[in-house]
Write an enzyme that holds these catalytic residues in place. Structure first.
Site: not given
Ligand SMILES: Cc1cc2nc3c(=O)[nH]c(=O)nc-3n(C[C@H](O)[C@H](O)[C@H](O)COP(=O)(O)O)c2cc1C
Length: 347
Positions: A162, A166, A213
């Site tokens: 969520g 998207y 989420r």
């Molecule tokens: C390469 C990449 C792909 C991601 N794909 C998704 C995804 O498929 N679904 C989602 O909810 N968030 C996605 N995110 C967001 C991450 O789940 C996360 O919320 C974001 O990286 C911030 O957390 P962090 O600071 O620990 O990296 C993606 C982030 C990155 C860097």
């Protein structure tokens, strides 16, 4: 930080050729699995209209279900728990990715402008078509069927996507929801689609196998809200009616405090409003993660980029080891090894 508090955040990796999960994903996820640890998969399409990017996995055909089985089994063999993130991209798509080259579907006819991706590519999206009230139950039902398929593939549960602009976020937020029917306008109306999805999925597989989420403060993909606090508080409170397992929420962007980047830690009101488990994410490291779990601000913390670059992240946190750097240039490349399963372990 205890290993079982360290959650793998959902990470799109675009290595599922033709939307079919591949054997290399079994190695990738198993590398990040530890006893009692929770892994959340990359965003996984619920139908043939759900894709926003190439080579993202699906869970709407029997072939997808079969392809997920060995991946889930490899994670279970290491004693971890794995939830499938079920996803519909809505307007974040293009004719090319849609069946018969049709327009992507959304809450709105407002399109998303071209976006610069992490690795410097320009991504373009096609103008969407607004779903009619009569069509919405179909999309809700696609989430329900995808959840059933996830359980059939062996997943321990699903995380409803969520967040991040998207389809569910397109209905939630007033920048992207300009409807005048019962799915738009008031907070109740904008949350209706999300809650219908939650209700259908929880009825199908049981609320204790369902998480969701949200990223109320995000403006990613031109999806933002004029009052994110009220939105987050409203939905977190409403979700108590459905007996679901967890809410997974993303912090606002990093704040600068005395020249240092810190996690804003703005999510406490939503954790307090929701009776289930609360997972926080966004910019955390080991020290900040430990702090919020100790303080009771979050039950679990999800790590995205750090876990991407460090398959043994829980171990490294436990012993205070140095971390590998992640390489954003290979986040979304399609190689089955490079930037995917070749990040080194300690020893
Ligand atoms: C390469 C990449 C792909 C991601 N794909 C998704 C995804 O498929 N679904 C989602 O909810 N968030 C996605 N995110 C967001 C991450 O789940 C996360 O919320 C974001 O990286 C911030 O957390 P962090 O600071 O620990 O990296 C993606 C982030 C990155 C860097």
């Amino acid at each position: 930080m205890h290993g079982y508090r360290v959650v793998l955040a959902p990470l799109t990796r675009q290595r599922s050729y033709g939307n079919v999960p591949q054997p290399h994903a079994a190695l990738y996820y198993a590398q990040r699995a530890t006893p009692g640890g929770l892994l959340i998969t990359e965003a996984t399409g619920v139908s043939d209209t759900a894709q926003g990017y190439h080579n993202t996995p699906g869970i709407w055909t029997p072939e997808h279900v079969e392809a997920w089985k060995p991946i889930v089994a490899a994670v279970h063999a290491k004693g971890a728990v794995i939830f499938c993130q079920i996803w519909h991209s809505g307007r974040v798509s293009s004719y090319e990715l849609q069946p018969d080259g049709k327009a992507p579907v959304s809450s709105t006819e407002k399109g998303v402008g071209p976006q610069m991706s992490f690795d410097g590519r320009l991504e373009e999206f096609s103008p969407p078509r607004r779903l009619t009230v009569e069509e919405i139950p179909r999309i809700v039902d696609d989430f329900r069927k995808a959840a059933r398929n996830a359980i059939d593939a062996g997943f321990d549960g699903v995380e409803i996507h969520g967040a991040y602009g998207y389809i569910i976020d397109q209905f939630l937020k007033d920048s992207a929801n300009d409807r005048t029917d019962e799915y738009g306008g008031s907070l109740e109306n904008r949350c209706r689609f999300a809650l219908e999805v939650v209700e259908a999925v929880a009825k199908e597989i049981g609320g204790q196998r369902v998480g969701i989420r949200f990223s109320p403060f995000s403006d990613y993909l031109e999806c933002h809200d004029s009052d994110p606090h009220s939105l987050a508080l409203h939905i977190s409170t409403k979700l108590n009616d459905y007996g679901i397992l967890y809410i997974h929420m993303i912090e606002p962007r990093m704040a600068m405090v005395e020249g240092r980047r810190v996690v804003p830690k703005r999510l406490l009101p939503y954790k307090e409003a929701f009776k289930g488990t609360f997972i926080a994410n966004g910019g955390y490291d080991c020290a900040e993660g430990n702090k919020v779990v100790t303080d009771g601000y979050a039950d679990l913390v999800a790590f995205g980029r750090l876990f991407l670059g460090n398959p043994d992240l829980p171990k490294r946190f436990e012993i205070g080891a140095e971390l590998n750097n992640y390489d954003r240039m290979t986040f979304y490349t399609s190689d089955p090894v490079v930037g995917y399963t070749d990040y080194p372990f300690l020893e």
